[in-house]
Design a protein around this motif. Structure first.
Motif, PDB file in Angstrom:
ATOM      1  N   ASN A 146       0.807  -1.745  -0.342  1.00  0.00           N
ATOM      2  CA  ASN A 146       0.320  -0.182  -0.202  1.00  0.00           C
ATOM      3  C   ASN A 146       0.801   1.682  -0.526  1.00  0.00           C
ATOM      4  N   SER A 147       2.473   1.185  -0.384  1.00  0.00           N
ATOM      5  CA  SER A 147       2.876   2.154  -1.101  1.00  0.00           C
ATOM      6  C   SER A 147       4.033   2.014  -2.023  1.00  0.00           C
ATOM      7  N   PHE A 148       4.724   3.129  -2.285  1.00  0.00           N
ATOM      8  CA  PHE A 148       5.700   2.389  -3.158  1.00  0.00           C
ATOM      9  C   PHE A 148       6.778   1.976  -2.609  1.00  0.00           C
ATOM     10  N   GLY A 149       6.879   2.775  -1.207  1.00  0.00           N
ATOM     11  CA  GLY A 149       8.467   2.439  -0.395  1.00  0.00           C
ATOM     12  C   GLY A 149       8.520   1.188  -0.216  1.00  0.00           C
ATOM     13  N   LEU A 150       7.577   0.520  -0.080  1.00  0.00           N
ATOM     14  CA  LEU A 150       7.041  -0.837   0.077  1.00  0.00           C
ATOM     15  C   LEU A 150       6.931  -2.093  -0.869  1.00  0.00           C
ATOM     16  N   LYS A 151       6.686  -1.405  -2.257  1.00  0.00           N
ATOM     17  CA  LYS A 151       7.166  -2.052  -3.312  1.00  0.00           C
ATOM     18  C   LYS A 151       8.342  -2.544  -3.186  1.00  0.00           C
ATOM     19  N   ASP A 152       8.753  -1.175  -2.746  1.00  0.00           N
ATOM     20  CA  ASP A 152      10.897  -1.717  -2.907  1.00  0.00           C
ATOM     21  C   ASP A 152      11.626  -2.050  -1.990  1.00  0.00           C
ATOM     22  N   TYR A 289       8.701   3.516  12.976  1.00  0.00           N
ATOM     23  CA  TYR A 289      10.573   2.981  12.574  1.00  0.00           C
ATOM     24  C   TYR A 289       9.788   2.278  11.289  1.00  0.00           C
ATOM     25  N   ARG A 290       8.778   1.953  11.279  1.00  0.00           N
ATOM     26  CA  ARG A 290       7.921   0.610  10.156  1.00  0.00           C
ATOM     27  C   ARG A 290       6.721   1.138   9.543  1.00  0.00           C
ATOM     28  N   GLU A 291       6.356   1.390   8.706  1.00  0.00           N
ATOM     29  CA  GLU A 291       4.834   1.026   8.472  1.00  0.00           C
ATOM     30  C   GLU A 291       4.691   0.914   6.718  1.00  0.00           C
ATOM     31  N   GLY A 292       3.205   0.642   6.881  1.00  0.00           N
ATOM     32  CA  GLY A 292       3.353   0.378   5.488  1.00  0.00           C
ATOM     33  C   GLY A 292       2.679   2.032   4.661  1.00  0.00           C
ATOM     34  N   PHE A 293       0.939   2.353   4.696  1.00  0.00           N
ATOM     35  CA  PHE A 293       0.471   3.513   4.341  1.00  0.00           C
ATOM     36  C   PHE A 293      -0.114   3.901   5.743  1.00  0.00           C
ATOM     37  N   PRO A 294       0.507   4.942   6.575  1.00  0.00           N
ATOM     38  CA  PRO A 294      -0.350   4.988   7.844  1.00  0.00           C
ATOM     39  C   PRO A 294      -0.903   6.216   7.901  1.00  0.00           C
ATOM     40  N   ASN A 295      -2.515   5.602   7.969  1.00  0.00           N
ATOM     41  CA  ASN A 295      -3.853   6.269   8.388  1.00  0.00           C
ATOM     42  C   ASN A 295      -3.794   7.889   9.399  1.00  0.00           C
ATOM     43  N   VAL A 296      -2.650   7.879  10.353  1.00  0.00           N
ATOM     44  CA  VAL A 296      -3.231   8.695  11.487  1.00  0.00           C
ATOM     45  C   VAL A 296      -1.944  10.207  10.850  1.00  0.00           C
ATOM     46  N   VAL A 297      -1.435   9.223   9.647  1.00  0.00           N
ATOM     47  CA  VAL A 297      -0.373  10.656   8.662  1.00  0.00           C
ATOM     48  C   VAL A 297      -1.182  11.556   7.604  1.00  0.00           C
ATOM     49  N   MET A 298      -2.355  10.330   7.021  1.00  0.00           N
ATOM     50  CA  MET A 298      -3.348  11.012   6.463  1.00  0.00           C
ATOM     51  C   MET A 298      -4.154  11.880   6.489  1.00  0.00           C
TER      52      MET A 298
END
Length: 383
Positions: A146-152, A289-298
């Protein structure tokens, strides 16, 4: 009508993480939600999302006997229902349902990755978790980071090949309802009342954190940095909204002590509706330290708050440094302190960043857009 089964470990994820999505998809497909009972919460998901639900208990820990029972139960469900797609979220649900779906010969086995907890594991535990992760991906026909960084990160760790990976829309598992997370919904009277209830003065600056109060979310560093802010200012509050998980990921004893004894730290506990707490806050502190795509930040962005986040996937896609927030290195208490302190001290800088926060979310992450892009993916797989 074609059938899709959505699976999460606990119903809080099914009805919260994916809020509104199952109801939207049910207009186009027969949707069944599968998760644990969760003290009656699964029935609530059925009512709110207007979908059928089936209870299958799954644990969040490594429990081989219970896990095998869950695989058997899931297999029975899939064989009976004969879905066109099984789509799972959350780590344990992903592993168990992808394995069961492969055994049941479900044609489309989809798993969304919203973070990789195993990245913080060490030694033999990391080796075991790596094997389980690869097994999950092998059983799936498609993986959706659920993020491009996670794909990498997934490619770097060689969990699967690039042909199995795809990011839906601009990232996020569900997007965000920007009409729900809207600062204009809260009047000055509303905000003053909550500040009074929490014993926050009108002139106090508020740094908020929303989420699990665990080590992996950077709470040790956040509390330590805030303690340093308190050495020079007594008009700043740290508002913690969430729960401790001492059995899974405990904080340092000195961190827990500081939370309990520092009068400028306000522990609000778990809140079903976090919007009022964002509405009275000035800065989001999110040093995970790690996330997928954090709802809190959105959510914080949609509520018009300046954010300080770590340079990790998801966070560094939602936040553009010094535009709608500040990005700091992971596990770096010093720079976290400096960045939070700068936003506390510099009203112009904080307000300038905050003024761009909401538009940065509404332009890219409205949930309707994410749902429609996922629907296109379902359509392409089935038709």
């Amino acid at each position: 009508m074609h059938k899709i089964i959505r699976v999460t470990t606990i119903p809080k994820s099914l009805g919260g993480l994916l809020k509104g999505q199952l109801k939207f998809m049910s207009q186009h497909y027969t949707i069944i939600g599968v998760s644990g009972e969760g003290e009656g919460r699964l029935d609530r998901v059925a009512e709110e999302e207007n979908v059928e639900v089936i209870a299958v208990e799954m644990t969040r820990k490594i429990t081989p006997i219970q896990d095998l029972k869950a695989v058997l139960e899931l297999y029975k469900v899939f064989k009976k229902e004969k879905p066109d797609i099984v789509h799972s979220h959350t780590p344990k649900a992903g592993t168990l349902s992808m394995f069961a779906a492969r055994l049941a010969r479900v044609p489309n086995r989809l798993h969304t990755i919203a973070g990789l907890p195993l990245l913080e594991a060490k030694g033999s535990k990391r080796i075991l978790l790596d094997v389980v992760e690869k097994l999950t991906y092998w059983c799936a026909t498609m993986i959706y980071p659920n993020s491009f960084g996670l794909k990498d990160i997934i490619l770097e760790n060689k969990y699967t090949s690039s042909k199995k990976l795809k990011v839906i829309a601009n990232g996020s598992s569900n997007g965000i309802d920007t009409s729900h997370f809207d600062p204009d919904l809260y009047s000055n009277e509303d905000k003053l009342a909550l500040r009074k209830e929490l014993k926050i003065n009108t002139e106090d600056k508020v740094i908020i954190y929303v989420g699990r109060l665990v080590k992996d979310k950077g709470i040790n560093e956040l509390v330590s940095a805030f303690k340093r802010i308190c050495e020079t200012r007594n008009d700043v509050k740290l508002l913690l909204v969430g729960i401790f998980e001492n059995d899974l990921d405990p904080l340092l004893p000195e961190t827990e002590k500081e939370i309990k004894t520092n009068s400028n730290i306000i522990f609000a506990g778990w809140q079903t509706d976090v919007r009022p707490y964002f509405a009275i806050s000035d800065i989001l502190g999110f040093p995970s330290y790690r996330e997928g795509f954090p709802n809190v930040v959105m959510q914080a962005g949609a509520m018009g708050i300046a954010s300080v986040v770590t340079d990790i996937n998801g966070c560094n896609e939602i936040v553009s440094n010094k535009d709608n927030g500040i990005i700091v290195p992971v596990k770096n208490e010093e720079i976290l302190f400096e960045s939070l302190y700068k936003l506390v001290e510099n009203d112009n800088m904080r307000n300038d960043i905050a003024s761009r926060s909401r538009a940065s979310i509404t332009d890219r992450y409205k949930n309707q857009y994410v749902w429609e892009e996922l629907l296109k993916e379902y359509d392409s797989l089935i038709k």
